[in-house]
Scaffold this motif. Structure first.
Motif, PDB file in Angstrom:
ATOM      1  N   HIS A 237      -9.758 -47.760   8.354  1.00  0.00           N
ATOM      2  CA  HIS A 237      -8.497 -48.385   8.767  1.00  0.00           C
ATOM      3  C   HIS A 237      -7.929 -47.629   9.958  1.00  0.00           C
ATOM      4  O   HIS A 237      -8.396 -46.546  10.312  1.00  0.00           O
ATOM      5  CB  HIS A 237      -7.477 -48.400   7.620  1.00  0.00           C
ATOM      6  CG  HIS A 237      -7.080 -47.012   7.175  1.00  0.00           C
ATOM      7  ND1 HIS A 237      -7.660 -46.379   6.095  1.00  0.00           N
ATOM      8  CD2 HIS A 237      -6.169 -46.123   7.664  1.00  0.00           C
ATOM      9  CE1 HIS A 237      -7.130 -45.187   5.938  1.00  0.00           C
ATOM     10  NE2 HIS A 237      -6.218 -44.999   6.888  1.00  0.00           N
ATOM     11  N   GLN A 238      -6.933 -48.220  10.559  1.00  0.00           N
ATOM     12  CA  GLN A 238      -6.137 -47.556  11.579  1.00  0.00           C
ATOM     13  C   GLN A 238      -4.679 -47.918  11.311  1.00  0.00           C
ATOM     14  O   GLN A 238      -4.374 -48.645  10.374  1.00  0.00           O
ATOM     15  CB  GLN A 238      -6.544 -48.003  12.983  1.00  0.00           C
ATOM     16  CG  GLN A 238      -6.268 -49.469  13.270  1.00  0.00           C
ATOM     17  CD  GLN A 238      -6.528 -49.826  14.725  1.00  0.00           C
ATOM     18  OE1 GLN A 238      -6.913 -49.002  15.540  1.00  0.00           O
ATOM     19  NE2 GLN A 238      -6.311 -51.077  15.064  1.00  0.00           N
ATOM     20  N   GLY A 239      -3.770 -47.428  12.139  1.00  0.00           N
ATOM     21  CA  GLY A 239      -2.363 -47.786  11.997  1.00  0.00           C
ATOM     22  C   GLY A 239      -1.630 -47.057  10.896  1.00  0.00           C
ATOM     23  O   GLY A 239      -0.516 -47.442  10.532  1.00  0.00           O
ATOM     24  N   GLU A 240      -2.216 -45.960  10.384  1.00  0.00           N
ATOM     25  CA  GLU A 240      -1.534 -45.192   9.339  1.00  0.00           C
ATOM     26  C   GLU A 240      -0.279 -44.514   9.880  1.00  0.00           C
ATOM     27  O   GLU A 240       0.719 -44.355   9.164  1.00  0.00           O
ATOM     28  CB  GLU A 240      -2.497 -44.168   8.735  1.00  0.00           C
ATOM     29  CG  GLU A 240      -2.692 -42.881   9.499  1.00  0.00           C
ATOM     30  CD  GLU A 240      -3.394 -43.048  10.851  1.00  0.00           C
ATOM     31  OE1 GLU A 240      -3.278 -42.136  11.689  1.00  0.00           O
ATOM     32  OE2 GLU A 240      -4.049 -44.095  11.072  1.00  0.00           O
ATOM     33  N   ASP A 241      -0.307 -44.128  11.164  1.00  0.00           N
ATOM     34  CA  ASP A 241       0.876 -43.520  11.763  1.00  0.00           C
ATOM     35  C   ASP A 241       1.998 -44.533  11.907  1.00  0.00           C
ATOM     36  O   ASP A 241       3.180 -44.220  11.724  1.00  0.00           O
ATOM     37  CB  ASP A 241       0.525 -42.888  13.112  1.00  0.00           C
ATOM     38  CG  ASP A 241      -0.255 -43.807  14.034  1.00  0.00           C
ATOM     39  OD1 ASP A 241      -0.716 -44.873  13.580  1.00  0.00           O
ATOM     40  OD2 ASP A 241      -0.417 -43.462  15.218  1.00  0.00           O
ATOM     41  N   VAL A 242       1.648 -45.771  12.219  1.00  0.00           N
ATOM     42  CA  VAL A 242       2.645 -46.842  12.318  1.00  0.00           C
ATOM     43  C   VAL A 242       3.319 -47.055  10.970  1.00  0.00           C
ATOM     44  O   VAL A 242       4.547 -47.146  10.879  1.00  0.00           O
ATOM     45  CB  VAL A 242       1.997 -48.155  12.811  1.00  0.00           C
ATOM     46  CG1 VAL A 242       3.034 -49.274  12.869  1.00  0.00           C
ATOM     47  CG2 VAL A 242       1.339 -47.951  14.167  1.00  0.00           C
ATOM     48  N   ALA A 243       2.531 -47.136   9.911  1.00  0.00           N
ATOM     49  CA  ALA A 243       3.078 -47.368   8.574  1.00  0.00           C
ATOM     50  C   ALA A 243       4.071 -46.279   8.185  1.00  0.00           C
ATOM     51  O   ALA A 243       5.166 -46.558   7.668  1.00  0.00           O
ATOM     52  CB  ALA A 243       1.945 -47.451   7.555  1.00  0.00           C
ATOM     53  N   ALA A 244       3.709 -45.027   8.439  1.00  0.00           N
ATOM     54  CA  ALA A 244       4.595 -43.919   8.083  1.00  0.00           C
ATOM     55  C   ALA A 244       5.878 -43.949   8.901  1.00  0.00           C
ATOM     56  O   ALA A 244       6.980 -43.741   8.366  1.00  0.00           O
ATOM     57  CB  ALA A 244       3.870 -42.587   8.277  1.00  0.00           C
ATOM     58  N   GLN A 245       5.756 -44.230  10.184  1.00  0.00           N
ATOM     59  CA  GLN A 245       6.947 -44.227  11.041  1.00  0.00           C
ATOM     60  C   GLN A 245       7.890 -45.372  10.735  1.00  0.00           C
ATOM     61  O   GLN A 245       9.117 -45.216  10.802  1.00  0.00           O
ATOM     62  CB  GLN A 245       6.522 -44.247  12.510  1.00  0.00           C
ATOM     63  CG  GLN A 245       5.916 -42.938  12.977  1.00  0.00           C
ATOM     64  CD  GLN A 245       5.362 -43.011  14.376  1.00  0.00           C
ATOM     65  OE1 GLN A 245       6.047 -43.419  15.312  1.00  0.00           O
ATOM     66  NE2 GLN A 245       4.103 -42.632  14.534  1.00  0.00           N
ATOM     67  N   LEU A 246       7.369 -46.544  10.391  1.00  0.00           N
ATOM     68  CA  LEU A 246       8.242 -47.653  10.018  1.00  0.00           C
ATOM     69  C   LEU A 246       9.083 -47.292   8.802  1.00  0.00           C
ATOM     70  O   LEU A 246      10.264 -47.645   8.715  1.00  0.00           O
ATOM     71  CB  LEU A 246       7.415 -48.908   9.742  1.00  0.00           C
ATOM     72  CG  LEU A 246       6.716 -49.548  10.941  1.00  0.00           C
ATOM     73  CD1 LEU A 246       5.896 -50.755  10.494  1.00  0.00           C
ATOM     74  CD2 LEU A 246       7.712 -49.961  12.017  1.00  0.00           C
ATOM     75  N   ALA A 247       8.471 -46.567   7.853  1.00  0.00           N
ATOM     76  CA  ALA A 247       9.204 -46.160   6.657  1.00  0.00           C
ATOM     77  C   ALA A 247      10.281 -45.128   6.989  1.00  0.00           C
ATOM     78  O   ALA A 247      11.410 -45.194   6.481  1.00  0.00           O
ATOM     79  CB  ALA A 247       8.232 -45.599   5.619  1.00  0.00           C
TER      80      ALA A 247
END
Length: 292
Positions: A237-247
């Protein structure tokens, strides 16, 4: 010939300090050496720690003589360095969750293994998060091969914060979601040049997320769930940094900071399977359990 490299221990590394830099790496010895060299030249944030976790297919990247020398240089300058391996691979989110658990610092900088930081970058980021009091601040990475590729249509997404950033709920399809258009290529560099800031000045601006170089208030990141969602996404997967930052944005707010001192090395990605966006899984609430 290089002498054996002391890897350090978690017990010695995990101490309360102002800042730890967390670097996940895989199959990038040259890039890691450059990334560490940028950290070794930082001043104004004494005693920050550096944790490197390697998932290379062969020898760990920090075993390369150039990277090992930069580890020694960091330690010589008073910075604790922990070198670990995290195998088998369970995905980017799990790798970041593992690194986060190694730190007890007030702030943690999630730094990719292909980013060089110019001198003064850490000091500016730590100053910014201290003054702004938000959950994270970030330096979007410049791609200098695009320095002559000016894209004025992206500049309209630049909007400064007036005062302290407030929590925001950013989702796909909203105007706020498209703020990320300012970060690819050298767009942010061109915006910064137009502002003509005096030496030492910086500005905070509104973001949806920042890739490559993000400084979190560790307590805010943990309060927002950190990267514990790794169990819900498949390994590739990718976008794990996006998920954390949105939270973190939704609970504590966040900001980009310019000028950015982060420069992308523009090496080929080591994430070749990009079929799953972690943030999509997290936002949809879908559940794809991963074996422990």
């Amino acid at each position: 010939m290089n002498r054996p490299l002391d890897l350090g221990t978690v017990a010695r590394f995990r101490r309360e300090r102002q800042l730890d830099v967390l670097i996940p790496t895989r199959n990038r010895p040259a890039e890691l050496a450059v990334t560490l060299s940028g950290l070794a030249a930082q001043e104004g944030v004494p005693g920050f720690g550096v944790a490197v976790s390697d998932q290379s297919d062969d020898l760990p990247a920090y075993a390369h003589p150039a990277a090992a020398t930069m580890v020694r240089a960091l330690r010589h300058r008073g910075h604790p360095v922990l070198l670990t391996r995290r195998l088998p691979r369970r995905g980017l989110a799990e790798h970041r969750a593992y690194l986060l658990d190694l730190s007890a610092a007030r702030y943690v900088l999630c730094l990719d293994d292909d980013v060089w930081l110019e001198p003064g970058t850490l000091r500016r980021l730590v100053t910014a998060i201290g003054e702004l009091g938000c959950g994270f601040v970030g330096n979007a990475v410049h791609g200098l091969s695009y320095v002559d590729d000016v894209r004025p249509e992206t500049h309209r997404h630049y909007e400064e914060w007036v005062g302290r950033p407030v929590p925001e709920r950013v989702r796909p399809g909203t105007r706020e979601w498209h703020r990320s258009a300012i970060h690819p290529a050298a767009n942010l560099l061109h915006v910064t040049e137009k502002l003509r800031l005096p030496p030492g000045a910086w500005r905070a601006y509104k973001v949806s997320w920042v890739g490559g170089c993000v400084l979190y208030d560790r307590a805010a990141l943990v309060d927002s769930g950190g990267f514990d969602f790794w169990r819900r996404v498949q390994v590739d997967h990718q976008g794990e940094d996006v998920a954390a930052q949105l939270a973190v944005l939704e609970r504590h707010g966040g900001a980009g900071v310019l000028p950015s001192g982060a420069y992308h090395l523009e090496s080929p990605t080591t994430v070749t399977d990009r079929g799953v966006e972690a943030w999509e899984v997290v936002l949809s609430g879908s559940d794809a359990p991963q074996p422990a």
